[in-house]
Scaffold this motif. Structure first.
Motif, PDB file in Angstrom:
ATOM      1  N   UNK A 148       0.836  -1.218   0.000  1.00 40.55           N
ATOM      2  CA  UNK A 148       0.000   0.000   0.000  1.00 40.55           C
ATOM      3  C   UNK A 148       0.863   1.257   0.000  1.00 40.55           C
ATOM      4  N   UNK A 149       1.878   1.269   0.781  1.00 44.62           N
ATOM      5  CA  UNK A 149       2.747   2.443   0.863  1.00 44.62           C
ATOM      6  C   UNK A 149       3.792   2.494  -0.241  1.00 44.62           C
ATOM      7  N   UNK A 150       4.194   1.311  -0.705  1.00 47.27           N
ATOM      8  CA  UNK A 150       5.312   1.281  -1.666  1.00 47.27           C
ATOM      9  C   UNK A 150       4.878   1.382  -3.137  1.00 47.27           C
ATOM     10  N   UNK A 151       3.668   0.927  -3.428  1.00 47.38           N
ATOM     11  CA  UNK A 151       3.251   0.822  -4.838  1.00 47.38           C
ATOM     12  C   UNK A 151       3.289   2.149  -5.628  1.00 47.38           C
ATOM     13  N   UNK A 152       2.727   3.265  -5.087  1.00 47.70           N
ATOM     14  CA  UNK A 152       2.780   4.521  -5.874  1.00 47.70           C
ATOM     15  C   UNK A 152       4.208   4.903  -6.244  1.00 47.70           C
ATOM     16  N   UNK A 153       5.117   4.683  -5.290  1.00 43.79           N
ATOM     17  CA  UNK A 153       6.518   5.036  -5.572  1.00 43.79           C
ATOM     18  C   UNK A 153       7.059   4.130  -6.665  1.00 43.79           C
ATOM     19  N   UNK A 154       6.728   2.880  -6.568  1.00 43.68           N
ATOM     20  CA  UNK A 154       7.226   1.931  -7.574  1.00 43.68           C
ATOM     21  C   UNK A 154       6.625   2.203  -8.961  1.00 43.68           C
ATOM     22  N   UNK A 155       5.348   2.562  -8.987  1.00 48.04           N
ATOM     23  CA  UNK A 155       4.712   2.868 -10.280  1.00 48.04           C
ATOM     24  C   UNK A 155       5.358   4.091 -10.925  1.00 48.04           C
ATOM     25  N   UNK A 156       5.634   5.085 -10.101  1.00 43.15           N
ATOM     26  CA  UNK A 156       6.274   6.295 -10.628  1.00 43.15           C
ATOM     27  C   UNK A 156       7.640   5.956 -11.209  1.00 43.15           C
ATOM     28  N   UNK A 157       8.354   5.098 -10.490  1.00 40.72           N
ATOM     29  CA  UNK A 157       9.675   4.683 -10.977  1.00 40.72           C
ATOM     30  C   UNK A 157       9.520   3.970 -12.327  1.00 40.72           C
ATOM     31  N   UNK A 158       8.506   3.120 -12.413  1.00 40.12           N
ATOM     32  CA  UNK A 158       8.284   2.359 -13.644  1.00 40.12           C
ATOM     33  C   UNK A 158       7.988   3.300 -14.826  1.00 40.12           C
ATOM     34  N   UNK A 159       7.142   4.283 -14.525  1.00 36.89           N
ATOM     35  CA  UNK A 159       6.748   5.243 -15.552  1.00 36.89           C
ATOM     36  C   UNK A 159       7.968   6.019 -16.064  1.00 36.89           C
ATOM     37  N   UNK A 160       8.784   6.457 -15.149  1.00 36.86           N
ATOM     38  CA  UNK A 160       9.974   7.235 -15.519  1.00 36.86           C
ATOM     39  C   UNK A 160      10.956   6.358 -16.279  1.00 36.86           C
ATOM     40  N   UNK A 161      11.005   5.132 -15.895  1.00 39.54           N
ATOM     41  CA  UNK A 161      11.908   4.188 -16.556  1.00 39.54           C
ATOM     42  C   UNK A 161      11.444   3.945 -18.004  1.00 39.54           C
ATOM     43  N   UNK A 162      10.136   3.764 -18.157  1.00 36.28           N
ATOM     44  CA  UNK A 162       9.574   3.560 -19.497  1.00 36.28           C
ATOM     45  C   UNK A 162       9.849   4.766 -20.388  1.00 36.28           C
ATOM     46  N   UNK A 163       9.660   5.967 -19.819  1.00 34.63           N
ATOM     47  CA  UNK A 163       9.867   7.193 -20.598  1.00 34.63           C
ATOM     48  C   UNK A 163      11.315   7.289 -21.071  1.00 34.63           C
ATOM     49  N   UNK A 164      12.223   6.979 -20.174  1.00 39.57           N
ATOM     50  CA  UNK A 164      13.645   7.037 -20.539  1.00 39.57           C
ATOM     51  C   UNK A 164      13.953   6.043 -21.646  1.00 39.57           C
ATOM     52  N   UNK A 165      13.423   4.823 -21.488  1.00 40.27           N
ATOM     53  CA  UNK A 165      13.682   3.793 -22.495  1.00 40.27           C
ATOM     54  C   UNK A 165      13.117   4.211 -23.858  1.00 40.27           C
ATOM     55  N   UNK A 166      11.908   4.813 -23.855  1.00 33.25           N
ATOM     56  CA  UNK A 166      11.284   5.245 -25.108  1.00 33.25           C
ATOM     57  C   UNK A 166      12.127   6.314 -25.788  1.00 33.25           C
ATOM     58  N   UNK A 167      12.628   7.254 -24.995  1.00 30.60           N
ATOM     59  CA  UNK A 167      13.458   8.326 -25.562  1.00 30.60           C
ATOM     60  C   UNK A 167      14.730   7.756 -26.184  1.00 30.60           C
TER      61      UNK A 167
END
Lengths: 608, 107
Positions: free
Chosen positions: A326-345
């Motif tokens: 519950x506490x960790x998931x939002x942080x992990x999702x944000x990390x995932x999103x940023x990671x995806x964006x970097x990979x796409x670029x």
């Protein structure tokens, strides 16, 4: 033909298309016919006739407003692309002026109503740009006469309305579009596409920023390290148990019978042990411990107890994991999103355009931006030209009207003289007539273009001939002029000059041809932009030639007044109107100028 | 022409027909704009005088005399009217005879 074969039905067939012509009527490019056809097809035959007859203009108010909008507004609806009322102040002004003028022109054409919007520009045009009329108006102004009424009278002379109607139809044709508008739109589209190509390029800066954002997102996890480790451990444990769950359950079931009985025993023993006092009952406690140890050492019980504990943990772990997430998931999702964006670029960067290509696109954008600016300027010029065409319909129709009148009166006078000259059909007579024809080039400038020779009237040269006519003696001076000048000076051959001089001995020929030449010179003087100024008016009023011309003209004007009374309508030439007053008391103030205008306006041509 | 129509309706129908003929001739370029303008003005002015069947016939006859494009329509229209009139007379005569016959039998 047998009577039985010819009945009402046969007759109907015989009438055929003549009785049902609407079946044959299809589209046409002629705006008048097209408008008439549309009304006819809609069952409005009388309206269709009104369009053909010229009683009404062929375009509806809606048609006119639409063509004005299309050609004077650059504003479009962003969704539909339809033109909208202009918001640019200049365009708005032009749109409103044009609409007003078009409405006034329609009122005049359809109802004969003249308003200030239509008259104003015509008065200005006549005052400033019409040499023939400007001086007359100036003298009327000086004498305090009503110039507006005079101009209204001019507008009601035959021919003007038709000129205005023709211009209305030509200039407000609903299919009219600005030719540059397409170029502007295409260039804007091209530039947007080129900019979009540049916009897709991924720079190193963009990648660095994305990486920093990912690191920042990851750092948000640091305060939650303990939970992360716990979560990891629980996940591992759950996965481990999940892998073995089948054998655990088998072991549990297999040892359950013995295990449960021994477990009950053990629990009883533990209960007993709890009630004993170690100070006084140690021996009993030791005995119980031996029994418990024995139970624990029993393999069936040990297997049962282990399996039971694993199953309990397996059931509890999902809840515990969820609680941690519950506490960790939002942080992990944000990390995932940023990671995806970097990979796409990083992936997109691989398809980046080359620096050379980029330079080419930038140069193209620069070039097209320049072309767009030019096209917009041309479009603006086109809009202004259209605006000018619409708002100048009145003065252009009047200019055409005056020019046409000059030409009409010239042709009329020429025909009069030619008829007289043609009476003598001998060789000498024909030669003299040719000489008179050639002498008219005296006041014209000769130019050669593409091997062809043109003679253009020169108002100064024409004035020289007119001055001869204005001297005492009038047309006779022209006759003397023809006799005393040399053949070369007159631009004719010696033989033609001899024949001409011989014919000038005939009094009828002498009078008709010399006055005819003076009239031609007067008409050409006006066609070439000569002013009908005070001197000219005085000459017309006081010289023999002028008086004769006016006497002749007055008789024709009287006849014309009678003839055109009905056509002009509203009593334009009646003495009861202000226009009619010019023929009365103030005649000598400006009457000659108006009379001359009526002559040149071709009113007399119908009764020549 | 339908005898049951009012004079105004007959006039409307006639104007519709002759406008069609005029437009057709103009579209085929057999009548130029200037002449078309003259004809249309003539029709608009002269049709104002049409009040009854007689003035309607006179109007069409004069129009056809003045402008040949309407001649065929005028001839055919007159012919059709004549035939219709004859048919009606025949029908009326037959009706009379049948009526007389019926009266004769019933006596």
């Amino acid at each position: 033909m047998a009577e039985a074969t010819f009945n009402a039905e046969v007759a109907r067939q015989a009438v055929g298309v003549a009785a049902n012509p609407e079946a044959a009527i299809t589209g046409t490019a002629n705006p008048i016919l097209e408008a008439a056809r549309v009304r006819y097809s809609a069952g409005q035959a009388e309206e269709s006739l009104k369009v053909i007859s010229g009683e009404v203009v062929p375009y509806t108010e809606k048609d006119v407003n639409r063509v004005l909008l299309w050609n004077l507004s650059s504003k479009r609806d962003s969704t539909t692309g339809e033109k909208q009322d202009p918001t640019n102040p200049n365009e708005d002004q032009r749109f409103r002026d044009s609409k007003q003028l078009a409405e006034s022109a329609r009122k005049f054409i359809e109802n004969g109503h003249i308003d200030a919007t239509l008259r104003g520009p015509i008065v200005t045009f006549l005052t400033k740009n019409s040499p023939a009329v400007a001086s007359v108006i100036a003298e009327m102004n000086a004498a305090g006469a009503d110039v507006n009424a005079f101009v209204d009278g001019l507008m009601k002379t035959p021919g003007f309305r038709e000129n205005l109607r023709t211009l209305f139809i030509e200039r407000l044709d609903p299919s009219k579009r600005l030719s540059q508008e397409g170029s502007v739109n295409n260039l804007e589209l091209d530039i947007a596409k080129l900019k979009a190509q540049l916009g897709t390029e991924v720079t190193q800066t963009q990648i660095d920023i994305a990486r920093t954002e990912l690191d920042t997102a990851k750092s948000a996890l640091t305060p939650h390290t303990a939970e992360l480790i716990q979560l990891q451990a629980k996940n591992n444990k759950f996965n481990e148990l999940n892998d073995e769950i089948k054998s655990i359950k088998e072991m549990y079931n297999k040892n359950r019978g013995v295990g449960v009985a021994l477990e009950t025993n053990k629990n009883d023993l533990l209960t007993q042990r709890t009630g004993l006092d170690p100070a006084t009952q140690q021996t009993q406690i030791d005995s119980i411990d031996v029994q418990i140890k024995k139970i624990d050492g029993t393999p069936a019980y040990a297997n049962y107890a282990t399996a039971k504990a694993d199953l309990a943990e397996y059931s509890a772990l999902p809840g515990e994991i969820a609680a941690l997430q519950v506490g960790l998931e939002p942080i992990q999702q944000d990390i995932q999103k940023k990671d995806d964006a970097l990979k796409a670029l990083i992936e997109k960067q691989k398809t980046n355009i080359t620096p050379q290509k980029k330079a080419e696109i930038e140069a193209d954008i620069k070039l097209k931006t320049g072309l767009l600016a030019d096209a917009k300027t041309t479009l603006e010029a086109e809009m202004i030209k259209f605006y000018r065409e619409v708002t100048h319909m009145g003065q252009d129709a009047m200019e055409k009207h005056l020019n046409s009148a000059f030409t009409t009166v010239k042709a009329m006078w020429k025909e009069e003289a030619a008829k007289q000259a043609a009476k003598d059909t001998t060789e000498e007579g024909k030669r003299a007539a040719l000489a008179v024809e050639k002498v008219q080039n005296l006041w014209k400038t000769k130019t050669t273009k593409g091997g062809l020779t043109f003679y253009k009237p020169d108002r100064n040269k024409a004035k020289t001939i007119l001055d001869e006519a204005f001297k005492a003696g009038g047309g006779e001076n022209i006759a003397v002029y023809l006799e005393t000048k040399t053949a070369a000076e007159l631009g004719i051959t010696a033989e033609e000059h001899t024949a001409l001089k011989e014919k000038l001995k005939d009094p009828d020929f002498r009078k008709a041809q010399s006055e005819g030449l003076a009239k031609q010179a007067l008409a050409d003087y006006l066609i070439a932009g000569g002013r009908l100024n005070k001197d000219m008016v005085n000459s017309l009023a006081t010289t023999d030639f002028g008086k004769a011309l006016i006497t002749e003209a007055r008789a024709k004007v009287d006849a014309a007044k009678q003839m055109y009374k009905d056509q002009l309508g509203n009593g334009v030439l009646d003495k009861s109107t202000r226009f009619g007053e010019y023929f009365k008391g103030n005649w000598w103030k400006w009457g000659i100028g108006i009379l001359a205008l009526l002559i040149i306006l071709g009113i007399v041509s119908a009764v020549k | 022409m339908d005898q049951n129509l009012s004079a105004e309706e007959k006039k409307k129908n006639l104007i519709n027909k002759i406008t069609g003929i005029l437009l057709d001739e103009m579209l085929k370029k057999k009548v130029d704009q200037e002449l078309g303008q003259e004809i249309a003005t003539y029709i608009l002015n002269q049709s104002k005088n049409v009040k009854d069947d007689k003035s309607l016939d006179d109007f069409l006859r004069q129009l056809a005399e003045k402008y040949s494009i309407f001649k065929l329509y005028f001839v055919n229209s007159s012919l059709e009217n004549q035939i219709k009139k004859t048919d009606e007379e025949k029908i009326s005569s037959i009706k009379d005879q049948l009526s007389k016959l019926a009266n004769f039998k019933s006596q």
